[in-house]
Design an enzyme around this catalytic site. Structure first.
Site, PDB file in Angstrom:
ATOM      1  N   ASP A 102     188.795  27.879  91.361  1.00 29.30           N
ATOM      2  CA  ASP A 102     188.788  28.741  92.534  1.00 29.30           C
ATOM      3  C   ASP A 102     189.938  28.276  93.446  1.00 29.30           C
ATOM      4  OD1 ASP A 102     187.624  30.656  94.277  1.00 29.30           O
ATOM      5  OD2 ASP A 102     186.312  29.180  95.190  1.00 29.30           O
ATOM      6  N   SER A 103     189.672  27.401  94.428  1.00 28.31           N
ATOM      7  CA  SER A 103     190.761  26.869  95.259  1.00 28.31           C
ATOM      8  C   SER A 103     191.666  25.942  94.439  1.00 28.31           C
ATOM      9  CB  SER A 103     190.188  26.091  96.446  1.00 28.31           C
ATOM     10  OG  SER A 103     189.559  24.911  95.999  1.00 28.31           O
ATOM     11  N   GLY A 104     191.111  25.337  93.406  1.00 34.59           N
ATOM     12  CA  GLY A 104     191.859  24.369  92.589  1.00 34.59           C
ATOM     13  C   GLY A 104     191.636  22.928  93.032  1.00 34.59           C
ATOM     14  N   LYS A 130     190.175  32.215  89.147  1.00 37.99           N
ATOM     15  CA  LYS A 130     190.172  33.120  90.304  1.00 37.99           C
ATOM     16  C   LYS A 130     191.447  32.837  91.096  1.00 37.99           C
ATOM     17  CE  LYS A 130     185.914  33.370  92.371  1.00 37.99           C
ATOM     18  NZ  LYS A 130     184.988  32.942  93.468  1.00 37.99           N
ATOM     19  N   ASP A 158     176.150  29.027  89.040  1.00 37.81           N
ATOM     20  CA  ASP A 158     174.929  29.215  89.823  1.00 37.81           C
ATOM     21  C   ASP A 158     175.181  29.798  91.201  1.00 37.81           C
ATOM     22  OD1 ASP A 158     176.198  26.901  90.989  1.00 37.81           O
ATOM     23  OD2 ASP A 158     174.297  26.466  91.979  1.00 37.81           O
TER      24      ASP A 158
HETATM   25  P1  5GP Z   1     187.407  24.854  93.510  1.00 36.70           P
HETATM   26  O1  5GP Z   1     187.441  23.396  93.801  1.00 36.70           O
HETATM   27  O2  5GP Z   1     188.428  25.301  92.494  1.00 36.70           O
HETATM   28  O3  5GP Z   1     187.479  25.676  94.779  1.00 36.70           O
HETATM   29  O4  5GP Z   1     185.980  25.183  92.960  1.00 36.70           O
HETATM   30  C1  5GP Z   1     185.550  24.764  91.749  1.00 36.70           C
HETATM   31  C2  5GP Z   1     184.052  24.763  91.651  1.00 36.70           C
HETATM   32  O5  5GP Z   1     183.417  25.581  92.641  1.00 36.70           O
HETATM   33  C3  5GP Z   1     183.657  25.349  90.327  1.00 36.70           C
HETATM   34  O6  5GP Z   1     183.612  24.355  89.331  1.00 36.70           O
HETATM   35  C4  5GP Z   1     182.297  25.971  90.633  1.00 36.70           C
HETATM   36  O7  5GP Z   1     181.289  25.018  90.486  1.00 36.70           O
HETATM   37  C5  5GP Z   1     182.390  26.376  92.089  1.00 36.70           C
HETATM   38  N1  5GP Z   1     182.757  27.804  92.227  1.00 36.70           N
HETATM   39  C6  5GP Z   1     183.937  28.325  92.612  1.00 36.70           C
HETATM   40  N2  5GP Z   1     183.910  29.673  92.609  1.00 36.70           N
HETATM   41  C7  5GP Z   1     182.676  30.002  92.176  1.00 36.70           C
HETATM   42  C8  5GP Z   1     182.021  31.263  91.932  1.00 36.70           C
HETATM   43  O8  5GP Z   1     182.550  32.376  92.081  1.00 36.70           O
HETATM   44  N3  5GP Z   1     180.733  31.180  91.488  1.00 36.70           N
HETATM   45  C9  5GP Z   1     180.085  30.000  91.293  1.00 36.70           C
HETATM   46  N4  5GP Z   1     178.833  30.049  90.858  1.00 36.70           N
HETATM   47  N5  5GP Z   1     180.676  28.798  91.511  1.00 36.70           N
HETATM   48  C10 5GP Z   1     181.946  28.810  91.939  1.00 36.70           C
END
Ligand code: 5GP
Length: 179
Positions: A102-104, A130, A158
C-alpha cells in the site's frame, strides 16, 4: 447456511490462474538455485500456501509476523515485528511474500531489516499492489494484481481480523461493510 459476502473484486478462479503464472515464473527464475520463501503473516497466509505449492524448485519456508495497521483500515505507519525468522538467510536467495503493498512502508522496513542479514539476493512477491497510495518507492519483482485505492479484504486480508477466510478478494465500503 452460507453467508454471502458481496461481489468479488478478484475471483477465486482469477487468483488461482495468476498464482500458477507466478509459480511458473519463479520456478524459471530460480531453476538453478534453492530459494527461501518468507511469508509475512498474517495477511499472506493464504497466498503463501498456494504460491509455494505452485513452485517447482526446492524451497525452504519461513515466516515473519508483523503488524502495521493494528486492526484498523488506516495505516499508522508503524511496523512492529511480532515474530522473527527462525532460519539464517545469510548467503541465501530470498523471496519475501506479502499480501498487499500500500504505502510501501512495511515492505521498505522489512527489506532493510532483511538486507542487514546479507542474503545473496532478495526479491518481493506481492499478491496485490495498490500503487496510488505509495509514499515510498520500493520495487516489487512479482505482482499478482494491481488494485484501485480501496480497502480490500479476503484471501488472507482482514478488516479487524475478519474476512481473512474469504476465498476471493472483496472491497469494503467506508462504514467497514462490504460493497
Ligand atoms: P503499507 O505499509 O504498504 O502501507 O501496508 C502494508 C500492510 O497494510 C499490508 O501488509 C496489509 O496488512 C495492510 N493493508 C494495506 N492495504 C490494505 C487493504 O486494502 N486491505 C487490508 N486488509 N490490509 C491492507
Amino acid at each position: 447456511m452460507t453467508r454471502i459476502f458481496g461481489k468479488p473484486l478478484i475471483s477465486q478462479q482469477e487468483i488461482n490462474r495468476r498464482i500458477k503464472d507466478l509459480g511458473r515464473r519463479i520456478s524459471e527464475d530460480y531453476q538453478d538455485r534453492d530459494v527461501v520463501m518468507i511469508g509475512v503473516l498474517k495477511g499472506a497466509f493464504a497466498f503463501f500456501a498456494d504460491l509455494v505449492r505452485a513452485i517447482q524448485v526446492p524451497v525452504e519456508l519461513d515466516f515473519l509476523v508483523v503488524s502495521s495497521y493494528q486492526g484498523s483500515s488506516k495505516s499508522t505507519g508503524r511496523v512492529k515485528v511480532i515474530s522473527d525468522l527462525t532460519v539464517d538467510i545469510k548467503g541465501q536467495d530470498v523471496i519475501v511474500v506479502e499480501d498487499i503493498v500500500d504505502s510501501g512502508l512495511t515492505l521498505s522496513f522489512l527489506k532493510k531489516k532483511l538486507l542487514m542479514r546479507h542474503p545473496n539476493s532478495l526479491r518481493v512477491c506481492a499478491l496485490l499492489d495498490k500503487p496510488e497510495r505509495r509514499t515510498i518507492n520500493v520495487p516489487i519483482e512479482y505482482v499478482g494484481f494491481t488494485v484501485p485505492n480501496k480497502y480490500v479484504v479476503g484471501y488472507g486480508l482482514d478488516y479487524q481480523n475478519r474476512y481473512r477466510n474469504l476465498p476471493y478478494i472483496a472491497v469494503l465500503d467506508q462504514d467497514g461493510e462490504q460493497e
